[in-house]
Design a protein around this motif. Structure first.
Motif, PDB file in Angstrom:
ATOM      1  N   PHE A  48       0.656  -0.964   0.221  1.00 50.96           N
ATOM      2  CA  PHE A  48      -0.364   0.144  -0.043  1.00 50.96           C
ATOM      3  C   PHE A  48       1.436   0.994  -0.537  1.00 50.96           C
ATOM      4  CE2 PHE A  48      -2.660  -3.668   1.793  1.00 50.96           C
ATOM      5  CZ  PHE A  48      -3.551  -3.419   1.221  1.00 50.96           C
ATOM      6  N   THR A  49       1.034   2.228  -0.714  1.00 47.26           N
ATOM      7  CA  THR A  49       1.231   3.255  -0.499  1.00 47.26           C
ATOM      8  C   THR A  49       0.872   4.683  -0.642  1.00 47.26           C
ATOM      9  OG1 THR A  49       1.060   3.692  -3.424  1.00 47.26           O
ATOM     10  CG2 THR A  49       3.022   2.614  -2.798  1.00 47.26           C
ATOM     11  N   LEU A  60       7.121   8.355  -2.234  1.00 48.40           N
ATOM     12  CA  LEU A  60       6.739   7.300  -2.409  1.00 48.40           C
ATOM     13  C   LEU A  60       6.763   6.490  -0.897  1.00 48.40           C
ATOM     14  CD1 LEU A  60       4.150   6.195  -4.256  1.00 48.40           C
ATOM     15  CD2 LEU A  60       5.999   4.782  -5.411  1.00 48.40           C
ATOM     16  N   TYR A  61       5.934   6.382   0.053  1.00 46.14           N
ATOM     17  CA  TYR A  61       6.402   6.232   1.354  1.00 46.14           C
ATOM     18  C   TYR A  61       5.762   3.991   0.728  1.00 46.14           C
ATOM     19  CZ  TYR A  61       7.648   9.733   2.301  1.00 46.14           C
ATOM     20  OH  TYR A  61       8.588  10.758   2.466  1.00 46.14           O
ATOM     21  N   GLY A  62       5.863   2.837   1.408  1.00 42.39           N
ATOM     22  CA  GLY A  62       5.522   1.707   1.449  1.00 42.39           C
ATOM     23  C   GLY A  62       4.901   0.880   2.801  1.00 42.39           C
ATOM     24  N   PHE A  63       4.049   0.063   2.586  1.00 44.66           N
ATOM     25  CA  PHE A  63       3.613  -0.238   3.877  1.00 44.66           C
ATOM     26  C   PHE A  63       2.397  -1.396   3.921  1.00 44.66           C
ATOM     27  CE2 PHE A  63       3.315   4.488   3.916  1.00 44.66           C
ATOM     28  CZ  PHE A  63       3.681   4.583   5.120  1.00 44.66           C
ATOM     29  N   ALA A  64       2.770  -2.301   4.739  1.00 45.50           N
ATOM     30  CA  ALA A  64       2.783  -3.988   3.859  1.00 45.50           C
ATOM     31  C   ALA A  64       0.955  -3.792   3.957  1.00 45.50           C
ATOM     32  CB  ALA A  64       3.312  -4.766   5.461  1.00 45.50           C
ATOM     33  N   SER A  65       0.580  -2.956   5.241  1.00 48.03           N
ATOM     34  CA  SER A  65      -1.267  -2.649   5.315  1.00 48.03           C
ATOM     35  C   SER A  65      -1.671  -1.707   5.564  1.00 48.03           C
ATOM     36  CB  SER A  65      -0.955  -3.850   6.885  1.00 48.03           C
ATOM     37  OG  SER A  65      -0.364  -2.598   8.078  1.00 48.03           O
ATOM     38  N   ALA A  66      -2.875  -2.041   4.855  1.00 47.51           N
ATOM     39  CA  ALA A  66      -3.970  -0.481   5.529  1.00 47.51           C
ATOM     40  C   ALA A  66      -4.069   0.057   6.509  1.00 47.51           C
ATOM     41  CB  ALA A  66      -5.431  -0.755   4.793  1.00 47.51           C
ATOM     42  N   ASP A  67      -4.023  -0.669   7.227  1.00 44.74           N
ATOM     43  CA  ASP A  67      -3.678   0.388   8.927  1.00 44.74           C
ATOM     44  C   ASP A  67      -2.390   0.698   8.770  1.00 44.74           C
ATOM     45  OD1 ASP A  67      -5.677  -0.073   9.726  1.00 44.74           O
ATOM     46  OD2 ASP A  67      -5.294  -2.539  10.725  1.00 44.74           O
ATOM     47  N   SER A  94       4.695  -1.173  16.545  1.00 43.29           N
ATOM     48  CA  SER A  94       3.474  -1.430  15.843  1.00 43.29           C
ATOM     49  C   SER A  94       1.947  -1.159  15.869  1.00 43.29           C
ATOM     50  CB  SER A  94       3.263  -2.941  16.397  1.00 43.29           C
ATOM     51  OG  SER A  94       2.285  -3.050  16.972  1.00 43.29           O
ATOM     52  N   VAL A  95       1.007  -0.702  14.559  1.00 42.40           N
ATOM     53  CA  VAL A  95       0.120  -0.285  14.771  1.00 42.40           C
ATOM     54  C   VAL A  95      -0.517  -0.416  16.286  1.00 42.40           C
ATOM     55  CG1 VAL A  95      -2.273   0.338  13.328  1.00 42.40           C
ATOM     56  CG2 VAL A  95       0.161   0.274  12.107  1.00 42.40           C
ATOM     57  N   THR A  96      -0.990  -2.045  16.412  1.00 41.01           N
ATOM     58  CA  THR A  96      -1.758  -1.847  17.437  1.00 41.01           C
ATOM     59  C   THR A  96      -1.022  -1.104  18.532  1.00 41.01           C
ATOM     60  OG1 THR A  96      -2.035  -4.140  16.887  1.00 41.01           O
ATOM     61  CG2 THR A  96      -2.451  -3.655  18.833  1.00 41.01           C
ATOM     62  N   ASP A  97       0.100  -1.421  18.648  1.00 41.96           N
ATOM     63  CA  ASP A  97       1.682  -0.550  20.071  1.00 41.96           C
ATOM     64  C   ASP A  97       0.892   0.232  19.567  1.00 41.96           C
ATOM     65  OD1 ASP A  97       1.941  -3.549  20.835  1.00 41.96           O
ATOM     66  OD2 ASP A  97       4.055  -3.177  19.531  1.00 41.96           O
ATOM     67  N   LEU A 132      -6.809   8.397  15.689  1.00 42.74           N
ATOM     68  CA  LEU A 132      -6.535   7.415  15.060  1.00 42.74           C
ATOM     69  C   LEU A 132      -6.787   5.719  14.824  1.00 42.74           C
ATOM     70  CD1 LEU A 132      -3.480   6.930  14.490  1.00 42.74           C
ATOM     71  CD2 LEU A 132      -3.404   5.566  16.695  1.00 42.74           C
ATOM     72  N   GLY A 133      -8.419   5.541  16.107  1.00 40.46           N
ATOM     73  CA  GLY A 133      -9.070   4.613  16.293  1.00 40.46           C
ATOM     74  C   GLY A 133     -10.236   4.559  14.815  1.00 40.46           C
ATOM     75  N   LYS A 134     -10.776   5.985  14.091  1.00 37.04           N
ATOM     76  CA  LYS A 134     -11.565   5.778  13.891  1.00 37.04           C
ATOM     77  C   LYS A 134     -10.663   5.651  11.811  1.00 37.04           C
ATOM     78  CE  LYS A 134     -14.109   9.305  16.071  1.00 37.04           C
ATOM     79  NZ  LYS A 134     -14.055  10.758  16.019  1.00 37.04           N
ATOM     80  N   ALA A 135      -9.544   5.853  12.321  1.00 37.12           N
ATOM     81  CA  ALA A 135      -8.487   6.006  11.360  1.00 37.12           C
ATOM     82  C   ALA A 135      -7.764   4.498  10.590  1.00 37.12           C
ATOM     83  CB  ALA A 135      -7.239   6.496  10.614  1.00 37.12           C
ATOM     84  N   LEU A 136      -8.387   3.453  11.848  1.00 43.00           N
ATOM     85  CA  LEU A 136      -7.450   1.810  11.715  1.00 43.00           C
ATOM     86  C   LEU A 136      -8.672   1.292  11.766  1.00 43.00           C
ATOM     87  CD1 LEU A 136      -4.686   2.526  13.744  1.00 43.00           C
ATOM     88  CD2 LEU A 136      -4.944   3.404  11.487  1.00 43.00           C
ATOM     89  N   PRO A 137      -9.729   1.777  10.459  1.00 42.50           N
ATOM     90  CA  PRO A 137     -10.996   0.297  10.430  1.00 42.50           C
ATOM     91  C   PRO A 137     -10.810  -0.874  10.566  1.00 42.50           C
ATOM     92  CG  PRO A 137     -10.504   1.352   7.977  1.00 42.50           C
ATOM     93  CD  PRO A 137      -9.719   1.793   8.926  1.00 42.50           C
ATOM     94  N   THR A 138      -9.689  -1.936   9.766  1.00 41.94           N
ATOM     95  CA  THR A 138      -8.730  -3.194   9.946  1.00 41.94           C
ATOM     96  C   THR A 138      -8.235  -3.167  11.597  1.00 41.94           C
ATOM     97  OG1 THR A 138      -7.394  -2.836   9.016  1.00 41.94           O
ATOM     98  CG2 THR A 138      -9.331  -3.008   8.197  1.00 41.94           C
ATOM     99  N   LEU A 139      -8.154  -2.697  12.313  1.00 45.85           N
ATOM    100  CA  LEU A 139      -7.328  -3.108  13.667  1.00 45.85           C
ATOM    101  C   LEU A 139      -8.388  -3.948  14.165  1.00 45.85           C
ATOM    102  CD1 LEU A 139      -4.190  -2.149  14.764  1.00 45.85           C
ATOM    103  CD2 LEU A 139      -5.097  -1.060  16.323  1.00 45.85           C
TER     104      LEU A 139
END
Length: 199
Positions: A48-49, A60-67, A94-97, A132-139
């Motif tokens: 995801f970029t 360009l920045y890249g990420f393993a997940s949408a979160d 991590s995103v969760t942390d 942050l919580g609202k922006a992470l629908p799949t968290l």
């Protein structure tokens, strides 16, 4: 906007990688959390970029997940936080942390990241608190049911209730120490108020 890239991983020079997409090599900066999960060079990779257009170039920045990308974009909205610092935060947590640190307003976890001082950490926590919580629908889906997600949400609600009652952040966070991790919201508020009445 380039939102996703799929191609062959050509080079790995942290924090930058090069991905070949039909003969075009894209230079992409990634956080270390994404870097560690990359396949070997010569293998297919999908990221995801986020494309940043600045006066001095396109980045360009890249990420393993949408979160991860969603968290990066929220970090960029915080005043004084640039892409380098946002990558450093996601490399250190991590995103969760990060979501838990924001929910519990734990500046201590952020100041351990290189380049993040106490004031920056406090500003980050304050500005990300409701976003942050609202922006992470799949968290929620990425955390096992009944794991850290629910207590973190409860603790955030308890903390916000104490702040709404007029306690300052220091008092509220101090009272949170007497609240067990798995407390429900109403029980947590009662225990925190009990602790504050003794102080």
């Amino acid at each position: 906007m380039i939102g996703r890239i799929a191609g062959i991983l050509l080079e790995k020079n942290p924090p930058q990688i090069v991905v070949d997409v039909h003969g075009v090599g894209y230079e992409i900066d990634v956080p270390m959390s994404t870097f560690y999960g990359l396949p070997a060079t010569g293998q297919p990779v999908t990221l995801f970029t986020h494309l940043a257009v600045r006066e001095d170039g396109h980045f360009l920045y890249g990420f393993a997940s949408a979160d991860e990308r969603a968290a990066f974009r929220q970090l960029l909205k915080v005043s004084g936080i640039g892409a380098r610092t946002a990558l450093a935060v996601l490399s250190g947590l991590s995103v969760t942390d990060l979501a838990q640190a924001v929910a519990l307003q734990e500046a201590g976890r952020l100041v351990k990241i290189p380049g993040i001082g106490k004031k920056t950490a406090e500003r980050l926590l304050l500005e990300l608190r409701d976003k942050l919580g609202k922006a992470l629908p799949t968290l929620g889906a990425s955390v096992p049911a009944g794991a850290a997600a629910q207590p973190a949400d409860n603790r955030s609600d308890i903390l916000n209730a104490l702040l709404a009652l007029g306690y300052n952040e220091k008092e509220a966070l101090g009272a949170m120490k007497s609240v067990p991790e798995d407390s429900g919201v109403s029980d947590g508020i009662r225990l925190a108020l009990k602790s504050l009445s003794k102080a």
